[in-house]
Design a protein around this motif. Structure first.
Motif, PDB file in Angstrom:
ATOM      1  N   MET A   1     -18.569  54.695  36.657  1.00 27.21           N
ATOM      2  CA  MET A   1     -18.872  54.012  37.896  1.00 27.21           C
ATOM      3  C   MET A   1     -17.779  53.046  38.342  1.00 27.21           C
ATOM      4  N   ASN A  45     -22.187  61.817  35.994  1.00 27.18           N
ATOM      5  CA  ASN A  45     -23.329  62.073  35.118  1.00 27.18           C
ATOM      6  C   ASN A  45     -23.829  60.832  34.389  1.00 27.18           C
ATOM      7  N   THR A  46     -23.392  59.640  34.824  1.00 31.22           N
ATOM      8  CA  THR A  46     -23.957  58.432  34.233  1.00 31.22           C
ATOM      9  C   THR A  46     -25.446  58.392  34.528  1.00 31.22           C
ATOM     10  N   GLU A  47     -26.242  58.096  33.501  1.00 30.09           N
ATOM     11  CA  GLU A  47     -27.690  58.120  33.690  1.00 30.09           C
ATOM     12  C   GLU A  47     -28.132  57.268  34.870  1.00 30.09           C
ATOM     13  N   LEU A  71     -28.847  67.765  43.496  1.00 29.75           N
ATOM     14  CA  LEU A  71     -27.788  66.973  42.882  1.00 29.75           C
ATOM     15  C   LEU A  71     -26.907  67.879  42.036  1.00 29.75           C
ATOM     16  N   GLU A  72     -25.605  67.671  42.147  1.00 30.02           N
ATOM     17  CA  GLU A  72     -24.702  68.412  41.289  1.00 30.02           C
ATOM     18  C   GLU A  72     -23.985  67.381  40.422  1.00 30.02           C
ATOM     19  N   LEU A  73     -23.925  67.614  39.109  1.00 28.97           N
ATOM     20  CA  LEU A  73     -23.349  66.617  38.216  1.00 28.97           C
ATOM     21  C   LEU A  73     -21.894  66.909  37.901  1.00 28.97           C
ATOM     22  N   PRO A  75     -18.524  65.143  35.359  1.00 27.60           N
ATOM     23  CA  PRO A  75     -18.219  64.116  34.357  1.00 27.60           C
ATOM     24  C   PRO A  75     -17.645  62.871  35.008  1.00 27.60           C
ATOM     25  N   ASN A 282     -23.568  46.001  33.617  1.00 23.91           N
ATOM     26  CA  ASN A 282     -24.292  47.278  33.615  1.00 23.91           C
ATOM     27  C   ASN A 282     -24.522  47.784  32.194  1.00 23.91           C
ATOM     28  N   GLU A 286     -27.642  50.399  29.631  1.00 21.16           N
ATOM     29  CA  GLU A 286     -27.551  51.125  28.356  1.00 21.16           C
ATOM     30  C   GLU A 286     -28.524  50.538  27.346  1.00 21.16           C
ATOM     31  N   ALA A 289     -32.049  51.506  27.796  1.00 28.63           N
ATOM     32  CA  ALA A 289     -32.372  52.859  27.339  1.00 28.63           C
ATOM     33  C   ALA A 289     -32.453  52.948  25.821  1.00 28.63           C
ATOM     34  N   THR A 290     -31.529  52.282  25.100  1.00 31.51           N
ATOM     35  CA  THR A 290     -31.495  52.469  23.652  1.00 31.51           C
ATOM     36  C   THR A 290     -32.354  51.458  22.908  1.00 31.51           C
TER      37      THR A 290
ATOM     38  N   ARG B  63     -32.365  69.208  33.807  1.00 35.88           N
ATOM     39  CA  ARG B  63     -31.786  69.670  35.060  1.00 35.88           C
ATOM     40  C   ARG B  63     -32.299  71.059  35.431  1.00 35.88           C
ATOM     41  N   ASP B 219     -24.386  73.793  39.782  1.00 38.57           N
ATOM     42  CA  ASP B 219     -25.334  73.823  38.673  1.00 38.57           C
ATOM     43  C   ASP B 219     -25.751  75.241  38.306  1.00 38.57           C
ATOM     44  N   TYR B 229     -22.351  67.907  29.254  1.00 40.70           N
ATOM     45  CA  TYR B 229     -22.178  66.750  30.127  1.00 40.70           C
ATOM     46  C   TYR B 229     -23.501  66.251  30.697  1.00 40.70           C
ATOM     47  N   SER B 233     -22.134  60.683  28.998  1.00 40.30           N
ATOM     48  CA  SER B 233     -21.363  60.166  30.115  1.00 40.30           C
ATOM     49  C   SER B 233     -20.551  58.993  29.620  1.00 40.30           C
ATOM     50  N   PHE B 235     -20.559  55.720  30.030  1.00 41.26           N
ATOM     51  CA  PHE B 235     -21.119  54.478  29.521  1.00 41.26           C
ATOM     52  C   PHE B 235     -22.308  54.714  28.603  1.00 41.26           C
ATOM     53  N   THR B 236     -23.076  55.751  28.877  1.00 45.82           N
ATOM     54  CA  THR B 236     -24.274  55.962  28.085  1.00 45.82           C
ATOM     55  C   THR B 236     -24.309  57.392  27.580  1.00 45.82           C
TER      56      THR B 236
END
Lengths: 438, 275
Positions: A1, A45-47, A71-73, A75, A282, A286, A289-290, B63, B219, B229, B233, B235-236
């Motif tokens: 990001m 693809n960041t959550e 949505l298309e992801l 990297p 940010n 993370e 989530a963890t 997905r 996709d 992927y 990512s 950061f996470t």
């Protein structure tokens, strides 16, 4: 990001720049939506990004049932930069895409590739601070998704309580706190993580110090862009490198700093094995989530500088949705952007992913019951004590900063040497961008 | 032959290879069975709470069942590009070895160029767009063939040299035409090198990450490696799901190996003795 991460390699940048000079006669073809009522959005693809944009899409399709949004992801990091550049150059970008604001956006040659949104009524709701980060000349290109992010120090609240420490307002107080933690002997005062895929974390001491740099030298960004001021000859700017050298020399770092990863760093912070972790807020996403229980133990303060009466935080702008010129569904895409820039849009995001800071849309509010770190970040915003990171004020950002800061933090290179080397590093990029004075 | 030292070193070799191959596999399996919070520690330990089924479902459903599409795509991609590579490379290698003429040095240079010159992404996409092949599986198959063909041609050419010319001549005297000569006489003799090519290229194509990433966006076009992927990512990272995905991707080649074990080993060793 954020462009604090791995910058694109020099060779690839050169290729993309050459391609940018060549192109754009190609018409759009391939995967963009057409008039079948489907919008395709390319996101990293960041959550947090995926969840936020998905939340926007779901809320939008609930109100507009005849539009479908896919949505298309892709990297993140330098690989993601290459994909975005490649797809813009080949005319294959979907209807909308999510990408960084600031210097990384400038590297996409936005005035050639993106649709200017400055005349759109929905842009009135987007905060001026954010518009600065997605502007080129008098054209504005993006609608923000996500929250403002602060760069500073995440710290372990129970450790501060046990030792009776106060949030430091100057670098000397910070050093005194570190010494107290070191003397207590239970935890590492400062966490650094230079392990695999985590070298970007080494840049925080330098990048998050920008509020203090600008407090001392208000016109640093302009003079830096114009090649008149540099890190090596501006003491306030060099302080970031010096601080990094100091924490290493004083033995404040965790023992495994050379091999620890970003995730290790957050785990150490949450468990109290380390007390300070210079990081972006940010990271709270993370942690949520963890290790959601740890959120209540994590506080945040701005990276301290010299002046105890002027303590403020360096902020990063969130990424934005952009409209490529090759889209063949512009009206529908603009309608979606208008939704993203509305209060309903913010609320949908808040509900789906929670908040890590304030929004850049007028009228958007954040809930009362946020984690302590977010509340502390919000205080800086409420008091107006914020300054954007340098990458949002100047397009000049060298590709090798993280390698250089790893060297300083590991005690391999001195701060003076590092600042001079980084000044040399940014030259290449400034010349590729064709800036005046380089 | 039966020296105790030999037996001992054999046991040591087996133990070492077990550690080298099984320990990482065990790590993948254990991490894939953990909950997200536990997997983030990246420890080599038994999970306190087994979540293997939940993780499996989460990975397959991620997905919109992307992994299933990806398996179909990867299978088509691998099988089709290997088939083309084997047939074409065998033909080229055979002709270049049997009929050298003044063009042969130039052709050799072209084959070498295929190995040496690196691919450029944007121009390749332009070519594919003009041909209407961009973002299609057919386009990616052609790319994989183009990148793998040179290596295969070199292997086949070297191997054809070990087949006596008299075999060809006998077939021709018996009345075989050129097509029949190649497919019925020469190709069966190339079996061991074909096995080598299939193994080497199948691993390369199945594991290829960068080409599908750039040349096959979307996709619905994903290959199995790209599904990684979904869970990793900048950061996470959801380590438990990532490792479950890795486990699922690793299993099909492993099953294939278990089935074709004998042919593979036979093919490789017969090549070694003849070579």
């Amino acid at each position: 990001m954020f462009s604090i991460h791995r910058p694109p390699g020099p060779a690839r940048v050169a290729g993309a720049a050459a391609a940018a000079a060549a192109t754009l006669a190609l018409t759009a073809c391939g995967s963009s939506g057409g008039d079948d009522g489907t919008l395709t959005i390319l996101v990293d693809n960041t959550e947090a990004t995926v969840d936020s944009v998905q939340a926007l899409a779901d809320a939008y399709t609930a109100a507009n049932p005849d539009t479908e949004i896919d949505l298309e992801l892709r990297p993140g990091g330098s690989e993601g930069d290459n994909i975005v550049k490649t797809r813009l150059q080949t005319g294959d970008m979907p209807d909308l895409f999510f990408y960084n604001s600031g210097s990384l956006l400038q590297a996409l040659a936005p005035e050639q590739n993106l649709v200017d949104l400055s005349g759109e009524p929905f842009m009135d709701a987007v905060a001026e601070t954010f518009q600065e980060g997605v502007r080129s000349d008098d054209r504005v290109f993006g609608v923000p998704v996500g929250n403002a992010v602060g760069g500073g120090v995440l710290y372990n609240l129970p450790a501060y309580e046990d030792l009776g420490l106060e949030v430091p307002r100057t670098w000397d107080e910070f050093t005194a706190n570190n010494q107290a933690i070191l003397d207590a002997g239970d935890a590492a005062p400062v966490i650094q993580t230079y392990g695999p895929d985590s070298t970007w974390t080494s840049q925080l001491f330098v990048l998050a110090d920008n509020y203090n740099v600008l407090a001392a030298e208000p016109d640093f960004a302009e003079r830096y862009t114009a090649n008149e001021a540099h890190y090596a000859d501006t003491p306030a700017a060099m302080a970031g490198f010096e601080h990094l050298q100091e924490v290493n020399e004083a033995g404040f770092l965790n023992e495994d700093f050379a091999s620890a990863s970003y995730a290790d760093g957050l785990a150490a912070l949450a468990s109290g094995e380390g007390v300070h972790y210079p990081m972006l807020t940010n990271a709270i996403t993370e942690l949520r989530a963890t290790d959601p229980d740890a959120l209540d133990d994590i506080g945040f303060f701005a990276l301290p500088g010299e002046d105890p009466d002027d303590v403020g935080v360096t902020t990063w702008l969130p990424g934005a949705l952009y409209l490529p010129q090759t889209t063949d569904d512009q009206a529908a895409a603009e309608d979606f952007l208008a939704f993203a820039a509305s209060v309903e849009g913010c609320d949908a995001q808040t509900e789906a992913v929670g908040v890590t800071g304030p929004y850049f849309i007028d009228g958007c509010t954040i809930p009362e019951d946020v984690p302590p770190g977010v509340a502390q970040l919000q205080e800086y915003f409420d008091a107006g004590l914020t300054a954007p990171a340098l990458e949002f004020l100047s397009p000049v950002k060298g590709p090798a900063l993280e390698q250089i800061t790893v060297e300083v933090g590991s005690g391999i290179r001195s701060a003076e040497d590092a600042a001079a080397l980084y000044d040399e590093d940014v030259k290449k990029q400034a010349q590729q961008l064709g800036l005046e004075g380089w | 032959m039966k020296r105790p030292g030999g037996i001992l070193s054999g046991i040591v070799a087996i133990a070492v290879s077990a550690v080298v191959f099984l320990v990482p596999f065990a790590f993948i399996f254990l991490t894939a069975s953990k909950t997200r919070a536990e997997s983030a520690l990246l420890e080599f330990s038994l999970p306190t709470e087994w979540a293997i089924w939940e993780n499996l479902v989460a990975v397959v459903e991620a997905r919109d069942y992307m992994l299933l599409t990806a398996f179909v795509n990867s299978t088509i991609l691998t099988v089709a590009s290997i088939a083309i590579m084997v047939v074409f490379a065998a033909m080229v290698g055979y002709v270049m070895q049997r009929r050298p003429n003044r063009w042969t040095p130039l052709l050799n240079a072209l084959v070498l160029a295929g190995l040496i010159i690196p691919p450029a992404v944007v121009p390749t996409i332009w070519v594919l767009q003009r041909l209407g092949l961009y973002a299609t599986l057919g386009g990616l198959i052609l790319i994989e063939v183009a990148f793998g063909l040179s290596f295969c041609v070199l292997l086949f050419r070297a191997f054809v040299a070990t087949i006596p010319r008299e075999v060809d001549e006998a077939a021709i005297i018996d009345g075989a035409g050129p097509v029949r000569l190649f497919f019925q006489v020469v190709l069966p003799l190339l079996r061991s090198v074909i096995v080598t090519v299939v193994i080497v290229q199948a691993v390369a194509v199945f594991n290829d990450f960068q080409n599908p990433l750039y040349f096959l966006p979307g996709d619905e076009n994903a290959t199995v490696q790209l599904t990684l992927y979904n869970f990793r990512s900048q950061f996470t990272t959801q380590w438990n799901l990532l490792f479950m995905d890795i486990l699922l991707i690793t299993v099909p080649p492993l099953i294939m190996y278990a089935f074709f074990n004998r042919q593979i080993v036979a093919g490789l060793t017969s090549g070694a003795v003849k070579g």
